[in-house]
Design a protein around this motif. Structure first.
Motif, PDB file in Angstrom:
ATOM      1  N   ASN A 133       1.464  57.751 -55.868  1.00 42.93           N
ATOM      2  CA  ASN A 133       2.473  57.862 -54.735  1.00 42.93           C
ATOM      3  C   ASN A 133       2.884  56.445 -54.432  1.00 42.93           C
ATOM      4  N   ARG A 134       3.972  56.067 -55.108  1.00 47.21           N
ATOM      5  CA  ARG A 134       4.500  54.743 -55.713  1.00 47.21           C
ATOM      6  C   ARG A 134       3.564  54.459 -56.810  1.00 47.21           C
ATOM      7  N   SER A 135       3.848  53.795 -57.527  1.00 47.78           N
ATOM      8  CA  SER A 135       3.475  53.553 -58.871  1.00 47.78           C
ATOM      9  C   SER A 135       3.447  52.193 -59.596  1.00 47.78           C
ATOM     10  N   HIS A 136       3.220  51.780 -60.981  1.00 45.94           N
ATOM     11  CA  HIS A 136       3.415  50.617 -61.419  1.00 45.94           C
ATOM     12  C   HIS A 136       4.849  50.244 -61.519  1.00 45.94           C
ATOM     13  N   TYR A 137       5.771  51.249 -61.218  1.00 42.76           N
ATOM     14  CA  TYR A 137       7.159  51.022 -61.360  1.00 42.76           C
ATOM     15  C   TYR A 137       7.419  49.971 -59.981  1.00 42.76           C
ATOM     16  N   GLU A 138       6.764  50.129 -58.974  1.00 43.65           N
ATOM     17  CA  GLU A 138       6.903  48.877 -58.012  1.00 43.65           C
ATOM     18  C   GLU A 138       7.178  47.565 -58.601  1.00 43.65           C
ATOM     19  N   GLU A 139       6.656  47.211 -59.857  1.00 46.62           N
ATOM     20  CA  GLU A 139       6.534  45.857 -60.346  1.00 46.62           C
ATOM     21  C   GLU A 139       7.929  45.626 -60.921  1.00 46.62           C
ATOM     22  N   VAL A 140       8.747  46.608 -60.912  1.00 45.10           N
ATOM     23  CA  VAL A 140      10.197  46.342 -61.635  1.00 45.10           C
ATOM     24  C   VAL A 140      11.326  46.923 -60.468  1.00 45.10           C
ATOM     25  N   LEU A 141      10.614  47.162 -59.218  1.00 44.36           N
ATOM     26  CA  LEU A 141      11.582  47.586 -58.174  1.00 44.36           C
ATOM     27  C   LEU A 141      11.677  46.794 -56.904  1.00 44.36           C
ATOM     28  N   VAL A 142      10.545  46.983 -56.055  1.00 43.79           N
ATOM     29  CA  VAL A 142      10.208  46.096 -54.948  1.00 43.79           C
ATOM     30  C   VAL A 142      10.169  44.828 -55.256  1.00 43.79           C
ATOM     31  N   VAL A 143       9.255  44.223 -56.382  1.00 44.03           N
ATOM     32  CA  VAL A 143       9.295  42.957 -56.911  1.00 44.03           C
ATOM     33  C   VAL A 143      10.604  42.304 -57.457  1.00 44.03           C
ATOM     34  N   ARG A 144      11.294  43.082 -58.033  1.00 43.98           N
ATOM     35  CA  ARG A 144      12.622  42.780 -58.417  1.00 43.98           C
ATOM     36  C   ARG A 144      13.656  42.452 -57.156  1.00 43.98           C
ATOM     37  N   ASP A 157       4.437  29.484 -65.524  1.00 38.03           N
ATOM     38  CA  ASP A 157       5.823  29.273 -65.937  1.00 38.03           C
ATOM     39  C   ASP A 157       6.371  29.984 -66.945  1.00 38.03           C
ATOM     40  N   SER A 158       5.697  30.338 -68.023  1.00 40.83           N
ATOM     41  CA  SER A 158       5.974  30.798 -69.320  1.00 40.83           C
ATOM     42  C   SER A 158       6.156  32.386 -69.086  1.00 40.83           C
ATOM     43  N   ALA A 159       5.590  32.953 -68.115  1.00 40.12           N
ATOM     44  CA  ALA A 159       5.973  34.241 -67.628  1.00 40.12           C
ATOM     45  C   ALA A 159       6.910  34.655 -66.553  1.00 40.12           C
ATOM     46  N   ARG A 160       7.853  33.463 -66.097  1.00 37.34           N
ATOM     47  CA  ARG A 160       8.526  33.731 -65.162  1.00 37.34           C
ATOM     48  C   ARG A 160      10.109  33.469 -65.402  1.00 37.34           C
ATOM     49  N   GLY A 161      10.360  33.554 -66.793  1.00 36.21           N
ATOM     50  CA  GLY A 161      11.782  33.352 -67.309  1.00 36.21           C
ATOM     51  C   GLY A 161      12.671  34.239 -66.843  1.00 36.21           C
ATOM     52  N   PRO A 162      13.918  34.155 -67.201  1.00 36.77           N
ATOM     53  CA  PRO A 162      15.099  35.161 -66.895  1.00 36.77           C
ATOM     54  C   PRO A 162      14.852  36.545 -67.635  1.00 36.77           C
ATOM     55  N   ASP A 163      13.733  36.527 -68.574  1.00 34.32           N
ATOM     56  CA  ASP A 163      13.668  37.833 -69.201  1.00 34.32           C
ATOM     57  C   ASP A 163      12.446  38.614 -68.731  1.00 34.32           C
ATOM     58  N   VAL A 164      12.162  38.120 -67.651  1.00 31.20           N
ATOM     59  CA  VAL A 164      10.554  38.793 -67.109  1.00 31.20           C
ATOM     60  C   VAL A 164      10.770  40.236 -66.942  1.00 31.20           C
ATOM     61  N   TRP A 165      11.923  40.786 -66.322  1.00 33.36           N
ATOM     62  CA  TRP A 165      12.117  42.077 -66.035  1.00 33.36           C
ATOM     63  C   TRP A 165      12.166  42.963 -67.618  1.00 33.36           C
ATOM     64  N   ASP A 166      13.021  42.122 -68.323  1.00 35.84           N
ATOM     65  CA  ASP A 166      12.986  43.088 -69.923  1.00 35.84           C
ATOM     66  C   ASP A 166      11.853  43.051 -70.484  1.00 35.84           C
ATOM     67  N   ARG A 167      10.829  42.117 -70.178  1.00 34.27           N
ATOM     68  CA  ARG A 167       9.414  41.952 -70.702  1.00 34.27           C
ATOM     69  C   ARG A 167       8.483  42.961 -70.042  1.00 34.27           C
ATOM     70  N   ARG A 168       8.810  43.180 -68.550  1.00 28.89           N
ATOM     71  CA  ARG A 168       8.015  44.252 -67.926  1.00 28.89           C
ATOM     72  C   ARG A 168       8.189  45.646 -68.297  1.00 28.89           C
TER      73      ARG A 168
END
Length: 327
Positions: A133-144, A157-168
Motif C-alpha cells: 500500500n504505496r511501494s518502492h515507487y514512492e522513491e521516484v514520486l514523493v521524493v521527487r 555526492d556521486s549519487a545525487r547528480g541530475p541523472d538520479v531519477w533515470d538511474r532509479r
C-alpha cells in the motif's frame, strides 16, 4: 471455458495497460471516469463478485503449489481508494496467504540502508500474495516532488547528480526483473483519480464525523502540488512499465469500477501463472487408501463410512444411497 474466461479478462484490462516504451501523459491518455461501457453499478458489483471468487480459487492453488509469489504494488494520490480496493478485492482469499505492508515516512534504521532495503524486507514468500500500500515507487514520486526527502537519505555526492531519477528507474526495473526471474510476479496498479473527485472525497471526510480521522491538513498541502505529481506519475509510468512488470492505470473516479479492474488484473496474473495442486505419488495414494479403509472401519453402526464421498456420490447420481456400516 477457462480459456474463454482468460481471454475475456485479458481483453477487459487491455485499455488499462501501459505498453512498454510508451510515452505517457496522464491528462491525455487515461480517463479517471472510464467505465468500459458498464452503465450500472449493480453490473459492476456482480463482476467484482465473480472476480473475488476466481481469486479465491487461484490463491488456494498458489499457496498449495508454493512455487510462485505475487507482489501487488498500489499507487495513488490521497483519497485514491487504495484501502478500499484491498478490502474488497481480497475479501474472499485466505488471510494466511496474504500480507499487506504500508510504507510511511522511513525510520532512522531504514534511512541507514539503501532506498530499496525496506521494501525488500517485506516481499512475499513463495505461495503468498504481498500487497504494498504505496511501494518502492514512492522513491521516484514523493521524493521527487519533495527533494528535501532525498537530502534525508544522506547519499554520497556521486549519487545525487541530475541523472538520479533515470538511474532509479533503471535500478527499479532491474530489481523487478530479478524478482520475476526468480518466480515472483509483480502487479502494478496506479489508481488514477481526477482532481475534482479528490476534492469531493476530501469534503466527505470532513463532513462525515466517522471519517474525520482519515483527513489531514497535509492532504490539502499535497493537493496544491497536483501538477507536480501528475508529471511525476507520467514519467514513472513511461520509464518503468516493462514487459516483465507492466503498469495498469486503473480509472478511480468510480470506486466500484476501480475494484473490478484491480480484481481483473490480479486474476489475469494468476491465470497466467496457472498454479496447480501438487500431485502425490502412487505410493502415497496407496498409503491414503489404507488410511481411508482404517477410518471407514471406525464409523459408528448405521453411519455412512465416508460422509463426504457419500454426499459427492449423491450429488452426481441423484438418489444413490451411501455405503453404511451394518447395525
Amino acid at each position: 471455458m477457462a480459456d474463454d474466461r482468460a481471454e475475456r479478462i485479458a481483453e477487459f484490462i487491455r485499455p488499462l495497460r501501459v505498453e512498454p516504451g510508451r510515452k505517457v501523459h496522464l491528462a491525455d491518455d487515461f480517463d479517471p471516469g472510464y467505465k468500459a461501457g458498464i452503465r450500472k453499478k449493480k453490473e459492476g458489483v456482480e463482476l467484482l463478485r465473480t472476480g473475488v471468487e476466481l481469486l479465491a480459487d487461484y490463491q488456494r492453488r498458489l499457496a498449495a503449489q508454493d512455487t510462485y509469489g505475487v507482489l501487488v504494488c498500489l499507487q495513488a494520490l490521497d483519497a485514491g481508494g487504495k484501502d478500499g480496493t484491498i478490502r474488497h478485492v481480497m475479501s474472499g482469499v485466505n488471510p494466511q496467504g496474504v500480507q499487506v505492508s504500508s510504507f510511511k515516512v522511513p525510520s532512522t534504521e531504514e534511512l541507514d540502508h539503501d532506498y530499496l532495503w525496506r521494501y525488500a524486507c517485506r516481499l512475499p514468500g513463495r505461495g503468498e500474495i504481498g500487497i504494498f500500500n504505496r511501494s518502492h515507487y514512492e522513491e521516484v514520486l514523493v521524493v521527487r516532488v519533495h527533494p528535501e526527502n532525498l537530502d534525508r537519505q544522506r547519499l554520497p555526492d556521486s549519487a545525487r547528480g541530475p541523472d538520479v531519477w533515470d538511474r532509479r528507474y533503471r535500478e527499479i526495473n532491474d530489481w523487478e526483473h530479478y524478482l520475476t526471474d526468480n518466480g515472483f510476479r509483480i502487479v502494478k496498479l496506479f489508481l488514477n483519480l481526477s482532481k475534482e473527485e479528490q476534492r469531493i472525497r476530501f469534503l466527505k471526510r470532513i463532513d462525515v464525523p466517522e471519517r474525520n480521522w482519515k483527513f489531514s491538513p497535509a492532504d490539502v498541502r499535497e493537493r496544491a502540488r497536483w501538477d507536480d505529481y501528475q508529471r511525476a506519475f507520467s514519467q514513472m509510468l513511461s520509464a518503468t512499465s516493462t514487459k516483465w512488470a507492466p503498469w495498469y492505470v486503473v480509472p478511480a473516479d468510480h470506486k466500484w469500477f476501480a475494484r473490478v479492474c484491480a480484481a481483473a488484473v490480479l486474476a489475469h496474473t494468476l491465470i497466467e501463472i496457472n498454479p496447480q495442486y501438487p500431485r502425490v505419488s502412487d505410493e502415497t495414494r496407496r498409503g491414503l487408501a489404507e488410511v481411508r479403509r482404517e477410518l471407514e472401519r471406525e464409523a459408528p453402526k448405521g453411519a455412512a463410512l465416508d460422509p463426504y464421498a457419500a454426499s459427492v456420490s449423491k450429488g452426481e447420481s441423484g438418489n444413490r444411497k451411501p455405503r453404511r456400516r451394518a447395525p
